[in-house]
Design a protein around this motif. Structure first.
Motif, PDB file in Angstrom:
ATOM      1  N   ARG A  82       0.803  -1.226   0.000  1.00  0.00           N
ATOM      2  CA  ARG A  82       0.000   0.000   0.000  1.00  0.00           C
ATOM      3  C   ARG A  82       0.836   1.276   0.000  1.00  0.00           C
ATOM      4  NH1 ARG A  82      -4.289  -0.355   4.440  1.00  0.00           N
ATOM      5  NH2 ARG A  82      -5.183   1.325   3.240  1.00  0.00           N
ATOM      6  N   LEU A  83       2.087   1.190  -0.471  1.00  0.00           N
ATOM      7  CA  LEU A  83       2.959   2.350  -0.581  1.00  0.00           C
ATOM      8  C   LEU A  83       3.416   2.473  -2.029  1.00  0.00           C
ATOM      9  CD1 LEU A  83       4.908   4.584   0.490  1.00  0.00           C
ATOM     10  CD2 LEU A  83       6.515   2.730   1.046  1.00  0.00           C
ATOM     11  N   ARG A  84       3.332   3.674  -2.560  1.00  0.00           N
ATOM     12  CA  ARG A  84       3.863   3.975  -3.899  1.00  0.00           C
ATOM     13  C   ARG A  84       4.816   5.148  -3.748  1.00  0.00           C
ATOM     14  NH1 ARG A  84      -1.408   2.815  -4.470  1.00  0.00           N
ATOM     15  NH2 ARG A  84      -1.982   1.249  -6.018  1.00  0.00           N
ATOM     16  N   PHE A  85       6.031   4.993  -4.303  1.00  0.00           N
ATOM     17  CA  PHE A  85       6.989   6.081  -4.177  1.00  0.00           C
ATOM     18  C   PHE A  85       7.975   6.075  -5.330  1.00  0.00           C
ATOM     19  CE2 PHE A  85       9.164   2.624  -1.954  1.00  0.00           C
ATOM     20  CZ  PHE A  85      10.476   2.743  -2.389  1.00  0.00           C
ATOM     21  N   GLU A  86       8.667   7.200  -5.463  1.00  0.00           N
ATOM     22  CA  GLU A  86       9.782   7.351  -6.396  1.00  0.00           C
ATOM     23  C   GLU A  86      10.867   8.124  -5.681  1.00  0.00           C
ATOM     24  OE1 GLU A  86       8.615   7.888 -10.836  1.00  0.00           O
ATOM     25  OE2 GLU A  86       7.198   9.074  -9.650  1.00  0.00           O
ATOM     26  N   ILE A  87      12.095   7.888  -6.083  1.00  0.00           N
ATOM     27  CA  ILE A  87      13.205   8.655  -5.543  1.00  0.00           C
ATOM     28  C   ILE A  87      14.248   8.825  -6.635  1.00  0.00           C
ATOM     29  CG2 ILE A  87      14.336   6.626  -4.551  1.00  0.00           C
ATOM     30  CD1 ILE A  87      15.232   8.589  -2.230  1.00  0.00           C
ATOM     31  N   GLU A  96      27.010   7.644 -11.463  1.00  0.00           N
ATOM     32  CA  GLU A  96      25.855   7.983 -12.290  1.00  0.00           C
ATOM     33  C   GLU A  96      24.693   8.327 -11.371  1.00  0.00           C
ATOM     34  OE1 GLU A  96      26.138   8.282 -15.416  1.00  0.00           O
ATOM     35  OE2 GLU A  96      27.845   7.042 -15.962  1.00  0.00           O
ATOM     36  N   GLY A  97      23.666   8.922 -11.933  1.00  0.00           N
ATOM     37  CA  GLY A  97      22.461   9.196 -11.177  1.00  0.00           C
ATOM     38  C   GLY A  97      21.568   7.968 -11.164  1.00  0.00           C
ATOM     39  N   SER A  98      20.496   8.029 -10.392  1.00  0.00           N
ATOM     40  CA  SER A  98      19.556   6.921 -10.293  1.00  0.00           C
ATOM     41  C   SER A  98      18.139   7.428 -10.205  1.00  0.00           C
ATOM     42  CB  SER A  98      19.832   6.072  -9.048  1.00  0.00           C
ATOM     43  OG  SER A  98      21.017   5.345  -9.172  1.00  0.00           O
ATOM     44  N   ARG A  99      17.253   6.591 -10.689  1.00  0.00           N
ATOM     45  CA  ARG A  99      15.819   6.820 -10.521  1.00  0.00           C
ATOM     46  C   ARG A  99      15.214   5.490 -10.102  1.00  0.00           C
ATOM     47  NH1 ARG A  99      11.632   6.777 -15.287  1.00  0.00           N
ATOM     48  NH2 ARG A  99       9.770   6.546 -14.043  1.00  0.00           N
ATOM     49  N   TYR A 100      14.470   5.503  -9.007  1.00  0.00           N
ATOM     50  CA  TYR A 100      13.779   4.320  -8.526  1.00  0.00           C
ATOM     51  C   TYR A 100      12.289   4.612  -8.485  1.00  0.00           C
ATOM     52  CZ  TYR A 100      18.328   2.802  -6.685  1.00  0.00           C
ATOM     53  OH  TYR A 100      19.639   2.436  -6.544  1.00  0.00           O
ATOM     54  N   SER A 101      11.494   3.621  -8.834  1.00  0.00           N
ATOM     55  CA  SER A 101      10.043   3.696  -8.696  1.00  0.00           C
ATOM     56  C   SER A 101       9.586   2.426  -7.992  1.00  0.00           C
ATOM     57  CB  SER A 101       9.361   3.777 -10.066  1.00  0.00           C
ATOM     58  OG  SER A 101       9.796   4.901 -10.787  1.00  0.00           O
ATOM     59  N   PHE A 102       8.564   2.555  -7.149  1.00  0.00           N
ATOM     60  CA  PHE A 102       8.043   1.391  -6.450  1.00  0.00           C
ATOM     61  C   PHE A 102       6.527   1.442  -6.411  1.00  0.00           C
ATOM     62  CE2 PHE A 102       6.279  -0.707  -2.767  1.00  0.00           C
ATOM     63  CZ  PHE A 102       6.818  -1.976  -2.893  1.00  0.00           C
ATOM     64  N   THR A 103       5.910   0.302  -6.731  1.00  0.00           N
ATOM     65  CA  THR A 103       4.478   0.116  -6.524  1.00  0.00           C
ATOM     66  C   THR A 103       4.290  -1.258  -5.889  1.00  0.00           C
ATOM     67  OG1 THR A 103       3.874  -0.996  -8.597  1.00  0.00           O
ATOM     68  CG2 THR A 103       3.995   1.429  -8.651  1.00  0.00           C
ATOM     69  N   PRO A 104       3.209  -1.447  -5.135  1.00  0.00           N
ATOM     70  CA  PRO A 104       2.996  -2.749  -4.498  1.00  0.00           C
ATOM     71  C   PRO A 104       2.841  -3.895  -5.506  1.00  0.00           C
ATOM     72  CG  PRO A 104       1.511  -1.106  -3.562  1.00  0.00           C
ATOM     73  CD  PRO A 104       2.200  -0.472  -4.733  1.00  0.00           C
ATOM     74  N   THR A 105       2.259  -3.614  -6.652  1.00  0.00           N
ATOM     75  CA  THR A 105       2.027  -4.681  -7.634  1.00  0.00           C
ATOM     76  C   THR A 105       3.241  -4.965  -8.505  1.00  0.00           C
ATOM     77  OG1 THR A 105       1.068  -3.077  -9.170  1.00  0.00           O
ATOM     78  CG2 THR A 105      -0.470  -4.284  -7.768  1.00  0.00           C
ATOM     79  N   LEU A 106       4.073  -3.962  -8.772  1.00  0.00           N
ATOM     80  CA  LEU A 106       5.206  -4.144  -9.681  1.00  0.00           C
ATOM     81  C   LEU A 106       6.542  -4.289  -8.964  1.00  0.00           C
ATOM     82  CD1 LEU A 106       4.222  -1.456 -12.339  1.00  0.00           C
ATOM     83  CD2 LEU A 106       3.994  -3.944 -12.548  1.00  0.00           C
ATOM     84  N   GLY A 107       6.644  -3.847  -7.724  1.00  0.00           N
ATOM     85  CA  GLY A 107       7.912  -3.877  -7.015  1.00  0.00           C
ATOM     86  C   GLY A 107       8.779  -2.698  -7.407  1.00  0.00           C
TER      87      GLY A 107
END
Length: 175
Positions: A82-87, A96-107
């Motif tokens: 139940r948490l969705r986030f990006e950083i 290098e830089g990074s981009r992370y995305s997280f959703t409960p269904t996709l990981g």
């Protein structure tokens, strides 16, 4: 609560933005605690209602710290239901830089980013995608979408727009 950097971070310094797109109110203090642990400083976020999901909240935090801080935050939060986030984490002279995305269904989705924020796809991953498409296992369009994290973008897009105009706060890592 904004904390100033009292000591220089180890390794090259960087900065980024942490976006909580949606979470139930019960998780808000736990997210602050987990992010504060990764940053080495107490975190108090300004939580606002998330219009895209009734009963959910959102927050943003701009941070500074050492390279790898975004990965540490993702490690602390990945798998939370139940948490969705990006950083994001900006590149340094040594990383290098990074981009992370997280959703409960996709990981978790992770991409390496360049100085302008563009996703940089390694040559071997591109070649593998072309081979899969040539063998008829998939289409090149589907493979490129995977490499760019299109599924995560599609799932998070309505939450991103709902957050426009929200305040952003700066927090500095204490090491």
């Amino acid at each position: 609560m904004t904390t100033r950097n009292a000591i220089r971070p180890e390794g090259p310094g960087t900065r980024g933005i942490f976006y909580v797109h949606s979470t139930p109110s019960a998780l808000c203090p736990h997210i602050e605690w987990a992010v504060g642990g990764a940053l080495g400083a107490a975190v108090s976020l300004d939580w606002t209602e998330q219009p895209a999901q009734p009963g959910a909240y959102r927050a943003e935090l701009s941070w500074t710290g050492s390279a790898g801080t975004a990965a540490a935050i993702v490690s602390a939060l990945r798998g939370w239901d139940r948490l969705r986030f990006e950083i994001t984490e900006e590149p340094t002279t040594a990383t290098e830089g990074s981009r992370y995305s997280f959703t409960p269904t996709l990981g978790v989705f992770h991409a390496v980013t360049g100085i302008h924020g563009d996703i940089m796809i390694p040559e071997d991953r591109l070649k593998a995608s072309v081979v899969k498409a040539a063998l008829g296992e998939t289409t090149l369009e589907n493979e490129v979408d995977k490499l760019l994290g299109k599924q995560w973008d599609d799932e998070l897009e309505s939450f991103r727009y709902a957050g426009e105009g929200a305040p952003v706060r700066w927090l500095h890592q204490v090491v």
